[in-house]
Design a protein around this motif. Structure first.
Motif, PDB file in Angstrom:
ATOM      1  N   GLU B  14       2.240  29.764 -31.321  1.00 51.22           N
ATOM      2  CA  GLU B  14       3.255  30.555 -31.698  1.00 51.22           C
ATOM      3  C   GLU B  14       3.534  30.491 -33.077  1.00 51.22           C
ATOM      4  OE1 GLU B  14       5.981  30.869 -27.575  1.00 51.22           O
ATOM      5  OE2 GLU B  14       6.714  29.938 -29.374  1.00 51.22           O
ATOM      6  N   LEU B  15       3.051  29.252 -33.880  1.00 54.22           N
ATOM      7  CA  LEU B  15       3.438  29.098 -35.242  1.00 54.22           C
ATOM      8  C   LEU B  15       2.462  29.992 -35.854  1.00 54.22           C
ATOM      9  CD1 LEU B  15       5.204  26.657 -33.859  1.00 54.22           C
ATOM     10  CD2 LEU B  15       5.237  25.876 -36.398  1.00 54.22           C
ATOM     11  N   LEU B  16       1.142  29.785 -35.287  1.00 54.53           N
ATOM     12  CA  LEU B  16       0.151  30.598 -35.994  1.00 54.53           C
ATOM     13  C   LEU B  16       0.142  31.746 -35.888  1.00 54.53           C
ATOM     14  CD1 LEU B  16      -2.841  29.904 -37.004  1.00 54.53           C
ATOM     15  CD2 LEU B  16      -3.773  30.596 -34.653  1.00 54.53           C
ATOM     16  N   ALA B  26      -7.087  33.528 -44.500  1.00 57.36           N
ATOM     17  CA  ALA B  26      -7.200  32.019 -43.930  1.00 57.36           C
ATOM     18  C   ALA B  26      -5.778  31.499 -43.445  1.00 57.36           C
ATOM     19  CB  ALA B  26      -7.612  31.082 -45.008  1.00 57.36           C
ATOM     20  N   ALA B  27      -5.960  30.695 -42.448  1.00 58.10           N
ATOM     21  CA  ALA B  27      -4.665  30.315 -41.921  1.00 58.10           C
ATOM     22  C   ALA B  27      -5.086  28.954 -41.439  1.00 58.10           C
ATOM     23  CB  ALA B  27      -4.334  31.039 -40.380  1.00 58.10           C
ATOM     24  N   ILE B  28      -4.481  27.873 -41.634  1.00 54.97           N
ATOM     25  CA  ILE B  28      -4.552  26.647 -41.441  1.00 54.97           C
ATOM     26  C   ILE B  28      -3.420  25.985 -40.478  1.00 54.97           C
ATOM     27  CG2 ILE B  28      -4.868  24.174 -42.109  1.00 54.97           C
ATOM     28  CD1 ILE B  28      -6.747  25.875 -43.184  1.00 54.97           C
ATOM     29  N   LEU B  29      -3.678  25.544 -39.317  1.00 57.12           N
ATOM     30  CA  LEU B  29      -2.778  25.130 -38.277  1.00 57.12           C
ATOM     31  C   LEU B  29      -3.111  23.546 -38.262  1.00 57.12           C
ATOM     32  CD1 LEU B  29      -0.470  25.988 -36.246  1.00 57.12           C
ATOM     33  CD2 LEU B  29      -2.262  26.003 -34.788  1.00 57.12           C
ATOM     34  N   VAL B  77       7.095  25.362 -40.329  1.00 57.61           N
ATOM     35  CA  VAL B  77       6.996  23.817 -39.740  1.00 57.61           C
ATOM     36  C   VAL B  77       8.139  23.537 -38.500  1.00 57.61           C
ATOM     37  CG1 VAL B  77       7.289  21.465 -40.661  1.00 57.61           C
ATOM     38  CG2 VAL B  77       6.508  23.390 -42.109  1.00 57.61           C
ATOM     39  N   GLU B  78       7.488  23.109 -37.682  1.00 57.75           N
ATOM     40  CA  GLU B  78       8.567  22.470 -36.613  1.00 57.75           C
ATOM     41  C   GLU B  78       8.339  21.019 -36.277  1.00 57.75           C
ATOM     42  OE1 GLU B  78       8.400  25.030 -32.954  1.00 57.75           O
ATOM     43  OE2 GLU B  78       9.592  26.463 -33.884  1.00 57.75           O
ATOM     44  N   VAL B  86       1.968  10.538 -24.686  1.00 56.70           N
ATOM     45  CA  VAL B  86       0.834  10.482 -25.359  1.00 56.70           C
ATOM     46  C   VAL B  86       0.189  12.005 -25.300  1.00 56.70           C
ATOM     47  CG1 VAL B  86      -1.608   9.799 -25.341  1.00 56.70           C
ATOM     48  CG2 VAL B  86       0.367   8.047 -25.175  1.00 56.70           C
ATOM     49  N   GLY B  87      -0.201  12.559 -26.477  1.00 62.80           N
ATOM     50  CA  GLY B  87      -1.028  13.894 -26.230  1.00 62.80           C
ATOM     51  C   GLY B  87      -0.015  14.932 -26.729  1.00 62.80           C
ATOM     52  N   GLU B  88       1.119  14.678 -26.704  1.00 61.76           N
ATOM     53  CA  GLU B  88       2.291  15.767 -26.966  1.00 61.76           C
ATOM     54  C   GLU B  88       2.436  16.069 -28.473  1.00 61.76           C
ATOM     55  OE1 GLU B  88       5.513  17.210 -24.044  1.00 61.76           O
ATOM     56  OE2 GLU B  88       5.903  14.914 -24.133  1.00 61.76           O
ATOM     57  N   ALA B  89       2.628  17.193 -28.819  1.00 61.53           N
ATOM     58  CA  ALA B  89       2.586  17.321 -30.605  1.00 61.53           C
ATOM     59  C   ALA B  89       4.080  17.064 -30.982  1.00 61.53           C
ATOM     60  CB  ALA B  89       2.420  19.022 -30.690  1.00 61.53           C
ATOM     61  N   SER B  90       3.913  16.119 -31.901  1.00 61.58           N
ATOM     62  CA  SER B  90       5.243  15.868 -32.689  1.00 61.58           C
ATOM     63  C   SER B  90       5.659  16.803 -33.929  1.00 61.58           C
ATOM     64  CB  SER B  90       5.307  14.605 -33.123  1.00 61.58           C
ATOM     65  OG  SER B  90       4.038  14.225 -33.929  1.00 61.58           O
ATOM     66  N   VAL B  91       4.429  17.364 -34.727  1.00 57.92           N
ATOM     67  CA  VAL B  91       4.839  18.416 -35.671  1.00 57.92           C
ATOM     68  C   VAL B  91       3.672  19.250 -35.565  1.00 57.92           C
ATOM     69  CG1 VAL B  91       3.396  16.687 -37.235  1.00 57.92           C
ATOM     70  CG2 VAL B  91       5.074  18.123 -38.264  1.00 57.92           C
ATOM     71  N   VAL B  92       4.131  20.502 -35.881  1.00 54.13           N
ATOM     72  CA  VAL B  92       3.028  21.676 -36.191  1.00 54.13           C
ATOM     73  C   VAL B  92       3.419  22.359 -37.517  1.00 54.13           C
ATOM     74  CG1 VAL B  92       2.210  23.863 -35.302  1.00 54.13           C
ATOM     75  CG2 VAL B  92       3.043  21.989 -33.671  1.00 54.13           C
TER      76      VAL B  92
END
Lengths: 80, 152, 152, 80
Positions: B14-16, B26-29, B77-78, B86-92
């Motif tokens: 969604e942020l992308l 160019a996009a960087i995630l 940024v979120e 474990v494995g869950e995203a803390s920051v995007v």
């Protein structure tokens, strides 16, 4: 004057609370407020010069506080 | 540009999508997530805590600096707070730019500044049941070097 | 690790999911897409052509090099060929690594090498109806500097 | 011996074809093959030293070709 101080993470743990209302003299600085916090039970475990924010901005130990300020003692940040 | 501190799971795609624009080549995630192992200890989860209003303020300041320095409005940024497995995203962090060099640099700038300045803390929970606040600083805490210019 | 040359639309989030693993603390997704403007000319689309078997071979070689140099097996690359509209993704690179520094560096390595070595060409189509093969080289073509060591 | 040469993108455009079968003497090099291609209609528009691949690997002008080799003349690449 009254200044509220917020405590977080490891600092909240050592002091056993997440906030404290400080009674300070007019002209008191961040360093004075830290001395008050250090006098609380567990306060001796704070580092010598912890990071501090006043009203959501990082502040120096010499900053003079005003009544109603929100001060926060900031442990080493570990976001990301 | 947009920043948020949230307590729900992050959805990187969604942020992308949010930074997409026809001008961008160019996009960087960047996705930071909870590792199962940290400094040799088996991690079962992490509790993220934050000084919410200040964290939002600092994240916004960082993204504003990046928008100016790298000349693109397309930065989002979120950061998540609360308990993460474990494995869950803390920051995007999503950055898009006409040129890839600037997109990479802006993305890197944002995560490095975020880790240095944003009042967020994490308590690692280990498989043996213990838990500990993470202190990434080697020595005693110091004021961030950028402080005076960042908060005029 | 995986590479592919494909003629269908790329789905970045699928590549991001593909590199996820509990050992990784950072994932970087690079998405290259068709810009509406290139060197001052309004672009309506791009036709990507490739020397398929060699392009696949070079992409695989690049990713193998990155896997070794940056010490992670979690690198996936897809490059699209055929006709793309403005905004569509032409290349997606997903890298995951325990550490963010290496994830950024590996991502950057792959896109730079890809642009230098992989036999893919693009013909830009402009709003005025003309079209032109893009030549990113300033001077005359030269053998890539990495050639001797890369193909022993 | 016979060597097939593939042409791509702008090179295919200037020569009007995407491949050509070259009849070369034994011991012929990449440079020899390029001279043959340059003699074709439009071949004069190739650059002096185009990139070449032989059997999917970049090759030098001095590389000796073998019967059945697949050679490709590679315009400046523009992927990504």
């Amino acid at each position: 004057m009254t200044v509220s101080a917020l405590l977080f993470a490891s600092y909240a743990d050592v002091l056993g609370r997440r906030s404290v209302a400080l009674e300070l003299s007019a002209g008191a600085t961040v360093a004075d407020a830290l001395n008050e916090i250090r006098a609380l039970p567990g306060g001796e475990r704070l580092p010598a010069q912890p990071l501090v924010a006043v009203n959501l901005k990082y502040a120096r130990a010499t900053q003079v506080l005003a009544s109603g300020d929100e001060m926060a003692v900031i442990p080493p940040v570990a976001g990301g | 540009m947009r920043t948020a501190l949230v307590s729900r799971p992050l959805i990187p795609s969604e942020l992308l999508a949010e930074v997409a624009a026809p001008a961008n080549g160019a996009a960087i995630l960047f996705v930071g997530s909870v590792r199962e192992l940290n400094e040799g200890r088996s991690v079962s989860g992490i509790e993220y805590d934050a000084y919410g209003p200040m964290a939002e303020r600092e994240m916004t300041a960082i993204v504003r600096e990046a928008v100016v320095a790298f000349d693109t409005p397309h930065i989002v940024v979120e950061h998540r707070v609360g308990h993460l497995d474990v494995g869950e995203a803390s920051v995007v962090i999503a950055v898009a730019h006409p040129r890839r060099a600037q997109a990479y640099e802006a993305s890197r700038f944002v995560i490095e500044q975020l880790k240095r300045r944003v009042p967020i803390w994490k308590r690692e929970e280990y498989l043996d049941g213990s838990r500990e606040w993470v202190d990434p600083t080697a020595g005693p805490p110091v004021l961030p070097a950028v402080l005076p210019s960042v908060h005029p």
